[in-house]
Design a protein around this motif. Structure first.
Motif, PDB file in Angstrom:
ATOM      1  N   HIS A 226      25.889 -13.916  21.562  1.00 22.31           N
ATOM      2  CA  HIS A 226      24.541 -14.521  21.119  1.00 22.31           C
ATOM      3  C   HIS A 226      24.013 -13.716  20.473  1.00 22.31           C
ATOM      4  O   HIS A 226      23.510 -13.809  19.512  1.00 22.31           O
TER       5      HIS A 226
ATOM      6  N   SER B 229      24.948 -10.321  19.173  1.00 23.71           N
ATOM      7  CA  SER B 229      25.388 -10.299  18.429  1.00 23.71           C
ATOM      8  C   SER B 229      25.886 -11.060  16.728  1.00 23.71           C
ATOM      9  O   SER B 229      25.559 -11.243  15.602  1.00 23.71           O
ATOM     10  N   MET B 230      25.897 -12.405  17.503  1.00 27.44           N
ATOM     11  CA  MET B 230      26.198 -13.451  16.430  1.00 27.44           C
ATOM     12  C   MET B 230      24.968 -13.418  15.705  1.00 27.44           C
ATOM     13  O   MET B 230      24.177 -14.079  14.434  1.00 27.44           O
ATOM     14  N   HIS B 231      23.552 -13.829  16.637  1.00 19.45           N
ATOM     15  CA  HIS B 231      21.717 -14.702  15.988  1.00 19.45           C
ATOM     16  C   HIS B 231      21.307 -12.834  15.410  1.00 19.45           C
ATOM     17  O   HIS B 231      20.815 -13.291  14.418  1.00 19.45           O
ATOM     18  N   GLU B 232      22.015 -11.905  15.548  1.00 18.57           N
ATOM     19  CA  GLU B 232      20.891 -10.622  15.184  1.00 18.57           C
ATOM     20  C   GLU B 232      19.787 -11.026  15.267  1.00 18.57           C
ATOM     21  O   GLU B 232      19.066 -11.057  14.813  1.00 18.57           O
ATOM     22  N   ILE B 233      19.685 -11.217  16.522  1.00 18.86           N
ATOM     23  CA  ILE B 233      17.472 -10.302  16.757  1.00 18.86           C
ATOM     24  C   ILE B 233      18.554  -9.492  18.056  1.00 18.86           C
ATOM     25  O   ILE B 233      19.207  -8.720  18.755  1.00 18.86           O
TER      26      ILE B 233
ATOM     27  N   ASN C 146      29.808  -5.157  19.752  1.00 23.44           N
ATOM     28  CA  ASN C 146      29.055  -6.207  18.726  1.00 23.44           C
ATOM     29  C   ASN C 146      29.098  -5.718  17.279  1.00 23.44           C
ATOM     30  O   ASN C 146      29.327  -6.495  16.384  1.00 23.44           O
TER      31      ASN C 146
ATOM     32  N   LYS D 195      30.809  -7.384  13.754  1.00 24.65           N
ATOM     33  CA  LYS D 195      29.713  -8.335  12.881  1.00 24.65           C
ATOM     34  C   LYS D 195      30.591  -9.140  11.653  1.00 24.65           C
ATOM     35  O   LYS D 195      29.858 -10.243  11.374  1.00 24.65           O
TER      36      LYS D 195
ATOM     37  N   PHE E  71      31.610 -12.493  13.182  1.00 21.99           N
ATOM     38  CA  PHE E  71      30.365 -13.570  13.181  1.00 21.99           C
ATOM     39  C   PHE E  71      29.878 -14.113  11.134  1.00 21.99           C
ATOM     40  O   PHE E  71      29.795 -15.089  11.752  1.00 21.99           O
TER      41      PHE E  71
ATOM     42  N   PHE F 187      20.070 -21.792  17.744  1.00 21.77           N
ATOM     43  CA  PHE F 187      20.761 -20.524  18.506  1.00 21.77           C
ATOM     44  C   PHE F 187      20.692 -21.762  19.725  1.00 21.77           C
ATOM     45  O   PHE F 187      21.878 -21.236  20.203  1.00 21.77           O
TER      46      PHE F 187
ATOM     47  N   ILE G 103      24.607 -22.053  21.875  1.00 18.81           N
ATOM     48  CA  ILE G 103      24.606 -21.992  22.969  1.00 18.81           C
ATOM     49  C   ILE G 103      25.022 -23.715  24.086  1.00 18.81           C
ATOM     50  O   ILE G 103      26.208 -23.625  25.032  1.00 18.81           O
TER      51      ILE G 103
END
Lengths: 205, 205
Positions: free
Chosen positions: A169, A171-175, B115, B119, B122, B149, B153
DNA sequence: AACTATTTTAAACAATTGTTTAATAAAGGA
DNA sequence: TCCTTTATTAAACAATTGTTTAAAATAGTT
């Protein structure tokens, strides 16, 4: 507050940290030795082999892991309240020990023999009275009538998985890590509400 | 129906199976070679190194993994229906590929570099329109207003984790593989109901 | 102080690791 | 057919692995 720990303890602590992060086959004896500030020979002097050291660590981690699931059930309160606190405590435990779930499931998957060795640990759950208490609540209609198999998976899924899938997550949400931790704190509230609503449905419906 | 696959493909197939089961550091080049019926030199002849071979496999597994999450969103139906089908398809995908989740999260955790490489994968999610569609539904009050998010999850937790924790529950509940599989099939129905109820709450409350 | 047991070290062990080499076999094109 | 390219093999490579050895240092005891 001074901690004058001996070398045996130093090695055990380092081993736990390294094993948790990299797994058994992902690290070397020398890596553990270096992490503890000792040398390779000392590792085997105290623990005979990498395998025995791992077994020891795994056992203790497993115990901690299970214990965090059942500790709440020794207290005296209605099941529904227990369940809510159990979810909270469980979530917070994994939050403090984010590598635990991945470590355990990963090693359990690769080493089928552990299953036999940990039978006594699992018994702690069976003898904790959770299952009976739940069955009572189900017969009274307070709790949704589903197998405890499902209940345990539901709780563990929603408490453990967010931390197993941390990097995914990220990576996915880039946070950032900070944002991630905040969101994960938030997530506990959702999870608790969702699970409680499901396990203890309003009698109206 | 005859499959006359060359040695390159044979090695790739064997590598995928072995990597999925044991992870990168849990297996050897020779193990992969033997599993494919070839020898060690051929592995490096076609793929240059164990690392490059792994990278290739991981990439493809990751793609399959992500694809199973978003394929539903190309079809044309109301979001709520899409979501129900997504959960179902996702669950069934992991049911067919039980090693996928553990493999991915395990390797992602140990290899932070992935990661960056993934990218673009994703991005497929971001450009699939899921997020916008969900935000619309949330503004219309059809869907619970929580960050995507949390949504991702929640879904992944309840679809993937049951299979990650397979061996754990196998020990804990002392059931056979057959029983386990049956219960896991059952579990999908619970998960779907719980998630749908939570994500799309009845307007009455 | 002298002796014994315990702890620590550096070095070595054989086995296994990923990778490469150099020779052979097979395939394809002229 | 001859020649070049590609595929395959067995053997070797150096590095790393878990583990052991044998000597040195330390602690403990009398």
């Amino acid at each position: 507050m001074k901690k004058e720990i001996g070398t045996e303890e130093k090695i055990k602590d380092a081993a736990k940290a390294v094993f948790l992060q990299k797994g058994f086959s992902g690290c070397t004896t020398r890596e553990i030795a270096k992490a503890s500030g000792m040398n390779v020979a000392l590792v085997n002097y105290y623990f005979r082999s990498k395998n025995q050291l791992f077994q020891l660590i795994f056992q203790s981690v497993m115990e901690e892991f299970i214990q965090s699931l059942i500790q709440v059930f020794q207290e005296d309160m209605p099941l529904k309240e227990k369940m809510r606190i159990l979810i909270q405590k469980r979530y917070e435990f994994v939050e403090k020990n984010p590598e635990f779930p991945n470590f355990i499931h990963n090693e359990l998957g690769r080493n089928a023999e552990f299953n036999r060795q940990n039978k006594n640990i699992f018994d702690k759950i069976a003898t904790s009275g959770i299952f009976e208490e739940a069955r009572d609540a189900q017969q009274k209609g307070e709790m949704r009538s589903i197998d405890m198999f499902h209940v345990t998976i539901l709780i563990m899924s929603n408490c453990d998985f967010p931390f197993i899938s941390r990097h995914f997550h990220l990576s996915m949400h880039e946070i950032s890590e900070k944002e991630m931790n905040l969101k994960l704190k938030e997530h506990r509230l959702l999870v608790t509400e969702m699970l409680m609503n499901y396990l203890f449905p309003k009698p109206s419906e």
